[in-house]
Write a protein that holds these residues in place. Structure first.
Motif, short mmCIF file in Angstrom:
data_model
loop_
_atom_site.label_atom_id
_atom_site.label_comp_id
_atom_site.label_asym_id
_atom_site.label_seq_id
_atom_site.Cartn_x
_atom_site.Cartn_y
_atom_site.Cartn_z
N ILE A 59 54.31 76.06 43.71
CA ILE A 59 54.16 74.69 43.23
C ILE A 59 52.84 74.11 43.71
CG2 ILE A 59 55.13 72.37 43.33
CD1 ILE A 59 57.87 73.63 43.61
N SER A 60 51.99 73.60 42.74
CA SER A 60 50.69 73.00 43.08
C SER A 60 50.35 71.93 42.05
CB SER A 60 49.59 74.07 43.11
OG SER A 60 49.45 74.67 41.82
N VAL A 61 49.36 71.16 42.34
CA VAL A 61 48.89 70.08 41.45
C VAL A 61 47.44 70.38 41.06
CG1 VAL A 61 48.44 67.63 41.22
CG2 VAL A 61 50.43 68.41 42.51
N HIS A 62 47.15 70.45 39.71
CA HIS A 62 45.79 70.72 39.22
C HIS A 62 44.98 69.43 39.17
CE1 HIS A 62 47.02 74.78 38.15
NE2 HIS A 62 48.09 74.26 37.54
N THR A 63 43.75 69.48 39.65
CA THR A 63 42.92 68.27 39.77
C THR A 63 41.86 68.16 38.68
OG1 THR A 63 41.40 69.44 41.25
CG2 THR A 63 43.23 68.22 42.26
N SER A 64 41.70 69.13 37.75
CA SER A 64 40.62 69.11 36.74
C SER A 64 41.19 68.81 35.35
CB SER A 64 39.88 70.45 36.73
OG SER A 64 40.79 71.50 36.46
N GLN A 65 41.98 67.75 35.26
CA GLN A 65 42.60 67.40 33.98
C GLN A 65 41.59 66.79 33.01
OE1 GLN A 65 45.79 68.06 33.32
NE2 GLN A 65 46.11 68.98 35.32
N GLY A 66 40.58 66.00 33.49
CA GLY A 66 39.70 65.22 32.62
C GLY A 66 38.68 66.00 31.83
N LEU A 67 38.20 67.11 32.37
CA LEU A 67 37.14 67.84 31.70
C LEU A 67 37.60 68.42 30.37
CD1 LEU A 67 35.43 69.64 34.72
CD2 LEU A 67 34.72 67.57 33.53
N GLY A 68 38.82 68.91 30.33
CA GLY A 68 39.35 69.43 29.06
C GLY A 68 39.45 68.35 28.01
N LEU A 69 39.92 67.19 28.44
CA LEU A 69 40.00 66.06 27.50
C LEU A 69 38.61 65.64 27.03
CD1 LEU A 69 42.71 63.89 29.30
CD2 LEU A 69 43.00 65.30 27.25
N LEU A 70 37.66 65.63 27.94
CA LEU A 70 36.28 65.27 27.57
C LEU A 70 35.71 66.25 26.57
CD1 LEU A 70 33.76 63.56 27.89
CD2 LEU A 70 33.15 64.94 29.90
N ARG A 71 36.00 67.56 26.81
CA ARG A 71 35.50 68.57 25.86
C ARG A 71 36.12 68.36 24.48
NH1 ARG A 71 38.13 72.40 24.10
NH2 ARG A 71 39.62 72.39 25.82
N GLU A 72 37.41 68.10 24.43
CA GLU A 72 38.07 67.87 23.15
C GLU A 72 37.49 66.64 22.45
OE1 GLU A 72 42.17 67.55 24.05
OE2 GLU A 72 42.42 69.68 24.58
N THR A 73 37.21 65.59 23.21
CA THR A 73 36.64 64.38 22.63
C THR A 73 35.24 64.64 22.08
OG1 THR A 73 37.90 63.01 24.17
CG2 THR A 73 36.01 61.99 23.08
N LEU A 74 34.44 65.36 22.87
CA LEU A 74 33.08 65.68 22.42
C LEU A 74 33.10 66.59 21.20
CD1 LEU A 74 31.24 66.20 25.83
CD2 LEU A 74 31.11 64.23 24.29
N THR A 75 34.06 67.50 21.15
CA THR A 75 34.19 68.38 19.98
C THR A 75 34.51 67.56 18.73
OG1 THR A 75 34.94 70.22 21.36
CG2 THR A 75 35.43 70.33 19.01
N ALA A 76 35.42 66.60 18.88
CA ALA A 76 35.74 65.73 17.75
C ALA A 76 34.53 64.90 17.34
CB ALA A 76 36.91 64.82 18.12
#
Length: 551
Positions: free
Chosen positions: A319-336
């Motif tokens: 069990i762990s918590v991932h801290t790099s959630q925003g970069l994927g969203l940013l990439r998806e936004t930039l792709t759009a």
């Protein structure tokens, strides 16, 4: 001690002709001053323009300049004498005096007689008209002596077409005896017809230029309307992009915050669960601590028959918590955003192609420039590898090594656009070239060598032949290439017509000579490049086909 200023002598302000104080004093180029009427009368009597004092002869009747100083002094002298100042007439070269008036009472002429070759005042013209009713009277004329033959002193009544000069009747018996002479009136009629024709031409030219002025006004009005439309469209495009980016940014931030909140909630639950397990383990640890200190052996054995077994607990290692959630969203936004940008670029390029299609030209290939290995169609619209060398004169215009051909029609100004089909070809060159390019030997494609071109090699390698070769990354394989030249702006642009995509632009150049369209279908050595380069007719927005060469 007193001093006195000697008065200027009246003799200094007397005319040497009439020996009286100046009336309307005028100065000649030689510097001497006379009364205006006196000098004009002298010239009329002698038939030549000369100074009455120093006898300087003037080839042309000189301009009479008013001597204001002499006029002012003459008026003062008349006042001292008690005489009434004389009315001053304007001193200009067109003051023509009556030939019949006396020198003491000169009068301005109101008419000149072309037959008598003399000028008359209002009084004398009446008596002249009553006696010579058939004479032709005209407004006062200067240099009436020019209407008299200098040799025979007769009126110039004839015109010699051989020498193109006016002559008198006696001249036709001497040096103009064998020449073609006609009455001056007839020559005047012919000249008048020519003048009328010239006037008609001038009116036509004025009309054409006024029409052109209106066309230019209309064009600048249309240009403003187009510019306003393009500005509005540009504003709409950027507004759409900015709104999308702003909306995407807000959504991205909201998503990031939501994911962070969700992660915090999840972690809070895990922490509570861990704390509960820790509490249970602490309780168990305390119980074991007490038992380990007890001396009751039987109780220890009965309570913990298997002291080495740890109580069962949840495994937390995975069990762990991932801290790099925003970069994927940013990439998806930039792709759009990139996809929207690509759509806007596609739309803008479509409109750009529609605009430059107005400058479409009808090109044909020049067979005198074609390499002997090339084959041209009968309509001079297609060129391909002919698989054999043909026998043609090796003129200076022909490419002898490179498989190239140029257009027949040059571009010297303005804007020009044409399209070339490159379907099924694996190698080609397209662009423009200076008229003066060297066509012998190896051809090097670069602006420094007079070429602005884009080429294809090995089926998928596209390059812009700039000062340094530029490798191009195209999304699709072009089937039709659009080429646009703006001569004044020094720009050459290439487009993938079917995909409505911009390929490459050469800009900032200075074209100092005519340009020609450049074609190279390349050789068919590998049997996979046999297709031709084809100059395509262009369909305008309204459906018409352009066949006008824009220069």
């Amino acid at each position: 001690m007193s001093s006195s200023t000697p008065l200027l002598s009246e003799e200094l302000f007397q005319c040497s002709v009439c020996l009286d104080v100046f009336t309307q004093p005028v100065s000649l180029p030689c510097g001497h001053t006379f009364c205006q009427s006196c000098v004009l009368t002298q010239w009329m009597a002698s038939g030549a323009s000369h100074c009455p004092k120093c006898s300087t002869v003037f080839q042309e009747k000189p301009e009479l300049c008013e001597n204001s100083f002499a006029r002012e002094m003459a008026e003062q002298i008349r006042k001292q004498r008690g005489q009434t100042p004389m009315v001053q007439l304007p001193v200009i070269s067109d003051n023509i005096l009556c030939d019949m008036c006396t020198k003491e009472k000169p009068s301005l002429a109101v008419k000149s007689c072309l037959v008598c070759v003399a000028s008359y005042c209002a009084d004398h013209v009446t008596s002249h008209t009553s006696r010579f009713i058939k004479h032709m009277l005209v407004p006062p004329q200067r240099r009436m002596d020019k209407r008299i033959c200098r040799i025979h002193e007769r009126p110039l009544e004839l015109y010699c077409r051989y020498d193109q000069t006016c002559v008198c009747v006696l001249c036709t018996n001497t040096e103009h005896k064998t020449h073609h002479t006609i009455p001056v009136e007839r020559e005047w009629e012919d000249r008048k017809i020519q003048l009328q024709k010239t006037q008609t031409d001038l009116k036509r030219m004025i009309k054409e230029r006024r029409k052109k002025v209106e066309e230019l006004k209309d064009s600048i009005k249309l240009s403003k309307e187009n510019t306003d439309g393009e500005m509005a469209f540009s504003l709409e495009v950027f507004t759409t992009l900015l709104q999308f980016i702003e909306r995407s940014q807000n959504e991205l931030i909201q998503n990031m915050k939501q994911k962070q909140k969700t992660a915090e909630t999840k972690v809070g639950k895990l922490i509570k669960e861990l704390e509960m397990e820790i509490s249970k383990l602490h309780t168990k640890h305390s119980e074991l601590e007490k038992l380990s200190c007890s001396e009751d052996h039987l109780q220890l054995i009965q309570s913990f028959p298997n002291p080495g077994v740890v109580p069962q607990c949840k495994s937390w290692s995975q069990i762990s918590v991932h801290t790099s959630q925003g970069l994927g969203l940013l990439r998806e936004t930039l792709t759009a955003t990139e996809e929207l940008m690509a759509m806007q670029i596609h739309t803008v390029t479509q409109r750009e192609l529609e605009a430059i299609s107005q400058y479409s030209v009808d090109l044909t290939l020049d067979p005198d420039t074609a390499n002997p290995w090339l084959m041209l169609s009968e309509d001079r619209k297609c060129v391909s590898d002919g698989n054999m060398e043909r026998s043609f004169p090796n003129n200076a215009e022909r490419f002898d090594t490179a498989p190239c051909v140029l257009s027949k029609e040059p571009f010297s100004k303005g804007r020009s656009y044409w399209e070339v089909s490159v379907f099924s070809k694996t190698a080609w060159d397209l662009g423009v070239a200076k008229r003066s390019v060297n066509r012998k030997g190896v051809v090097t494609l670069s602006p420094d060598d007079g070429y602005w071109a884009v080429c294809l090699r090995r089926g998928n390698e596209y390059r812009a032949c700039d000062h340094e070769s530029v490798l191009l990354s195209l999304r699709t394989r072009p089937q039709k290439i659009g080429i646009f030249v703006d001569f004044e702006e020094g720009q050459v642009s290439f487009y993938d017509k079917n995909a409505s995509a911009h390929i490459y632009s050469f800009s900032g150049h200075c074209f100092t000579e005519n340009l020609l369209a450049y074609f190279n279908p390349d050789m068919n050595d590998t049997e996979n490049n046999k297709g031709p380069l084809v100059i395509q007719p262009i369909k305008l927005v309204n459906g018409a086909t352009s066949d006008i060469i824009t220069i």
